[in-house]
Design a protein around this motif. Sequence first.
Motif, PDB file in Angstrom:
ATOM      1  N   HIS A 200       0.806  -1.222   0.000  1.00 34.94           N
ATOM      2  CA  HIS A 200       0.000   0.000   0.000  1.00 34.94           C
ATOM      3  C   HIS A 200       0.840   1.274   0.000  1.00 34.94           C
ATOM      4  CE1 HIS A 200       0.805  -1.175   4.132  1.00 34.94           C
ATOM      5  NE2 HIS A 200       0.570   0.060   4.536  1.00 34.94           N
ATOM      6  N   TYR A 201       2.163   1.161  -0.026  1.00 39.77           N
ATOM      7  CA  TYR A 201       2.997   2.366  -0.098  1.00 39.77           C
ATOM      8  C   TYR A 201       4.378   2.038  -0.653  1.00 39.77           C
ATOM      9  CZ  TYR A 201       5.506   0.970   4.211  1.00 39.77           C
ATOM     10  OH  TYR A 201       6.267   0.324   5.148  1.00 39.77           O
ATOM     11  N   ILE A 202       5.095   3.087  -1.024  1.00 34.63           N
ATOM     12  CA  ILE A 202       6.466   3.000  -1.536  1.00 34.63           C
ATOM     13  C   ILE A 202       7.288   4.024  -0.765  1.00 34.63           C
ATOM     14  CG2 ILE A 202       7.965   3.264  -3.568  1.00 34.63           C
ATOM     15  CD1 ILE A 202       5.257   2.808  -5.180  1.00 34.63           C
ATOM     16  N   LEU A 215      21.194  -8.646   0.414  1.00 37.91           N
ATOM     17  CA  LEU A 215      20.166  -7.868   1.109  1.00 37.91           C
ATOM     18  C   LEU A 215      19.576  -6.777   0.219  1.00 37.91           C
ATOM     19  CD1 LEU A 215      21.843  -7.487   4.620  1.00 37.91           C
ATOM     20  CD2 LEU A 215      20.009  -9.048   3.956  1.00 37.91           C
ATOM     21  N   GLY A 216      19.966  -6.776  -1.025  1.00 34.85           N
ATOM     22  CA  GLY A 216      19.443  -5.810  -1.992  1.00 34.85           C
ATOM     23  C   GLY A 216      20.264  -5.879  -3.257  1.00 34.85           C
ATOM     24  N   MET A 217      19.756  -6.573  -4.265  1.00 33.96           N
ATOM     25  CA  MET A 217      20.523  -6.818  -5.480  1.00 33.96           C
ATOM     26  C   MET A 217      20.277  -5.780  -6.565  1.00 33.96           C
ATOM     27  SD  MET A 217      20.352 -10.976  -5.840  1.00 33.96           S
ATOM     28  CE  MET A 217      21.496 -10.932  -7.221  1.00 33.96           C
ATOM     29  N   THR A 218      19.231  -4.972  -6.395  1.00 30.13           N
ATOM     30  CA  THR A 218      18.883  -4.008  -7.435  1.00 30.13           C
ATOM     31  C   THR A 218      18.577  -2.650  -6.810  1.00 30.13           C
ATOM     32  OG1 THR A 218      16.597  -4.785  -7.338  1.00 30.13           O
ATOM     33  CG2 THR A 218      18.000  -5.718  -9.044  1.00 30.13           C
ATOM     34  N   GLU A 219      18.569  -1.621  -7.646  1.00 30.56           N
ATOM     35  CA  GLU A 219      18.409  -0.247  -7.172  1.00 30.56           C
ATOM     36  C   GLU A 219      16.932   0.111  -7.031  1.00 30.56           C
ATOM     37  OE1 GLU A 219      21.416   2.420  -9.192  1.00 30.56           O
ATOM     38  OE2 GLU A 219      21.899   0.505 -10.179  1.00 30.56           O
ATOM     39  N   ILE A 220      16.329  -0.456  -5.973  1.00 29.05           N
ATOM     40  CA  ILE A 220      14.920  -0.209  -5.676  1.00 29.05           C
ATOM     41  C   ILE A 220      14.811   0.356  -4.264  1.00 29.05           C
ATOM     42  CG2 ILE A 220      14.132  -2.039  -7.225  1.00 29.05           C
ATOM     43  CD1 ILE A 220      13.651  -3.781  -4.718  1.00 29.05           C
ATOM     44  N   PRO A 221      13.671   1.004  -3.937  1.00 31.54           N
ATOM     45  CA  PRO A 221      13.487   1.524  -2.585  1.00 31.54           C
ATOM     46  C   PRO A 221      13.349   0.398  -1.556  1.00 31.54           C
ATOM     47  CG  PRO A 221      11.980   2.572  -4.132  1.00 31.54           C
ATOM     48  CD  PRO A 221      12.579   1.400  -4.832  1.00 31.54           C
ATOM     49  N   LEU A 222      13.473   0.777  -0.303  1.00 27.20           N
ATOM     50  CA  LEU A 222      13.340  -0.196   0.781  1.00 27.20           C
ATOM     51  C   LEU A 222      11.978  -0.882   0.745  1.00 27.20           C
ATOM     52  CD1 LEU A 222      14.603  -1.412   3.317  1.00 27.20           C
ATOM     53  CD2 LEU A 222      13.695   0.511   4.608  1.00 27.20           C
ATOM     54  N   VAL A 223      10.915  -0.114   0.504  1.00 30.27           N
ATOM     55  CA  VAL A 223       9.568  -0.655   0.324  1.00 30.27           C
ATOM     56  C   VAL A 223       9.116  -0.297  -1.085  1.00 30.27           C
ATOM     57  CG1 VAL A 223       7.177  -0.597   1.139  1.00 30.27           C
ATOM     58  CG2 VAL A 223       9.046  -0.433   2.781  1.00 30.27           C
ATOM     59  N   TYR A 224       8.816  -1.299  -1.909  1.00 29.56           N
ATOM     60  CA  TYR A 224       8.676  -1.074  -3.346  1.00 29.56           C
ATOM     61  C   TYR A 224       7.274  -1.269  -3.890  1.00 29.56           C
ATOM     62  CZ  TYR A 224       9.799  -6.011  -2.755  1.00 29.56           C
ATOM     63  OH  TYR A 224       9.830  -7.300  -2.309  1.00 29.56           O
ATOM     64  N   GLU A 400      13.026  13.630   3.064  1.00 31.69           N
ATOM     65  CA  GLU A 400      13.043  14.490   1.888  1.00 31.69           C
ATOM     66  C   GLU A 400      14.158  14.087   0.936  1.00 31.69           C
ATOM     67  OE1 GLU A 400      12.194  17.150  -0.960  1.00 31.69           O
ATOM     68  OE2 GLU A 400      10.918  16.654   0.767  1.00 31.69           O
ATOM     69  N   SER A 401      15.277  13.610   1.471  1.00 27.15           N
ATOM     70  CA  SER A 401      16.414  13.210   0.633  1.00 27.15           C
ATOM     71  C   SER A 401      16.127  11.949  -0.183  1.00 27.15           C
ATOM     72  CB  SER A 401      17.660  12.997   1.499  1.00 27.15           C
ATOM     73  OG  SER A 401      17.545  11.835   2.312  1.00 27.15           O
ATOM     74  N   TRP A 402      15.051  11.244   0.143  1.00 26.51           N
ATOM     75  CA  TRP A 402      14.690  10.028  -0.601  1.00 26.51           C
ATOM     76  C   TRP A 402      13.818  10.317  -1.823  1.00 26.51           C
ATOM     77  CZ3 TRP A 402      12.415   7.160   4.275  1.00 26.51           C
ATOM     78  CH2 TRP A 402      13.447   6.888   5.189  1.00 26.51           C
ATOM     79  N   GLN A 403      13.188  11.483  -1.865  1.00 32.73           N
ATOM     80  CA  GLN A 403      12.054  11.695  -2.763  1.00 32.73           C
ATOM     81  C   GLN A 403      12.386  11.618  -4.254  1.00 32.73           C
ATOM     82  OE1 GLN A 403       9.010  11.525  -1.468  1.00 32.73           O
ATOM     83  NE2 GLN A 403      10.200  11.233   0.423  1.00 32.73           N
ATOM     84  N   ALA A 404      13.515  12.160  -4.671  1.00 33.49           N
ATOM     85  CA  ALA A 404      13.840  12.140  -6.106  1.00 33.49           C
ATOM     86  C   ALA A 404      13.977  10.706  -6.613  1.00 33.49           C
ATOM     87  CB  ALA A 404      15.124  12.923  -6.366  1.00 33.49           C
ATOM     88  N   ASP A 405      14.630   9.851  -5.832  1.00 33.55           N
ATOM     89  CA  ASP A 405      14.793   8.444  -6.221  1.00 33.55           C
ATOM     90  C   ASP A 405      13.444   7.727  -6.234  1.00 33.55           C
ATOM     91  OD1 ASP A 405      17.558   8.569  -6.576  1.00 33.55           O
ATOM     92  OD2 ASP A 405      17.992   8.000  -4.508  1.00 33.55           O
TER      93      ASP A 405
END
Length: 420
Positions: A200-202, A215-224, A400-405
């Motif tokens: 329900h969120y990203i 623990l993270g093989m691709t460039e995705i957010p923590l919750v996708y 706020e520093s996460w938002q562009a990604d």
Amino acid sequence: MAFLNCFKSTFFIWFLLVVACGNTPKAEKSAIEPTLALSDTIVEKPVVVAANRTNAYLPLLKGKKVGIVGNQTSIIFKTADKDAELPVPYVHLVDSLLALNVDIKKVFAPEHGFRGVVDAGEKVKDGVDSKTGLPLISLYGKNRKPSAAQLKDIDVVLFDIQDVGVRFYTYIATLQLVMEACAAENIPLIVLDRPNPNAHYIDGPTMEKAHTSFLGMTEIPLVYGMTIGEYAQMINEEKWIEGEKKADLTVIPLENWTYDTEYSLPVRPSPNLPNDVAINLYPSLGLFEGTNVNAGRGTELQFQCYGASFLDSTQYSFKYTPMPNFGSKNPKEKEKICFGKDLSEFPKMSIVSVQWLLDAYTNSEDKSKVFLTSGFTKHAGTEKLQKQIENGETEEAIKESWQADLTRFKKVRKKYLLYL
């Protein structure tokens, strides 16, 4: 299943609603007011997991030698056609397929093992399943990707594991490596989709290429915000498979599910995620895995509390002592009194929060004890978050520093959504 009692004149009319499959609450009887007509009642269709849609994938297995990637969450919900509650409302996918004479050759087991009882981080051994006699091949031991030799006698691989939608939850890394192995050996892969309880969120920091790991093989957010089937399509089409190959992929979709559908998992997806609250808090409290702060392992409040012996006891009313238990033989801060917060009654989250990390760091009596630097970076996917916390930045500034990604990811994600 549910029973509708409708009063009419001087006698009862009973209607039996049979739920064929999907995620439903325990059977219960509810009296409907006499003034409520049957046409006024609203019956929500139950979620149908892909494993229950046997007509969609059994033809793809007919006459094939099959390998299964699964664990304790690989289940098919039983159908009830009588009043009595089912003593066991589901059957394991492997048991069901064997009963249907599907030629299963072996099972590949991810972190926590095929039956889901191995501790986090503990190696899973090859072996034989005591119930079925099938060979078990570990994907969390000496190798994390099926080898060519292990796939030599396999015509098709069936993947069915419940995900919780968090990047450092290792089942999506297992999925990617299985896709790579199947692509290399030209073996078709079928993914049976399941709901993502955190769809329900990203949110959260995005993995940086320099820090990719299991623990993270691709460039995705923590919750996708994607199901595991949707994510498989993204892996394939975004050319994240080694050598930019593509797997021969088939995703069997869910029925009657959306990204906002409330869904309670019928079994623990892993030993330390015992309930809906833990699963919902896991994206935020899971970041403590890269620190010396305990996040409830060794208690009955796994990922529903946090604390440490080195946090200032005068700042907290809650305390607990982690002890070895199911899923955690050697928890952090074992046998030490930990001071922290109980979050087991916290409202449902729709964000990744760093407030508790900031709280623990601020109230640490020895700040050098908090971060396991490399481990925290692997979980966060970036070195920035630790530096932001150490520099005293606010949660608002950090987020706020996460938002562009996040904005860039959402544009890519949109191409692979199946449940609009």
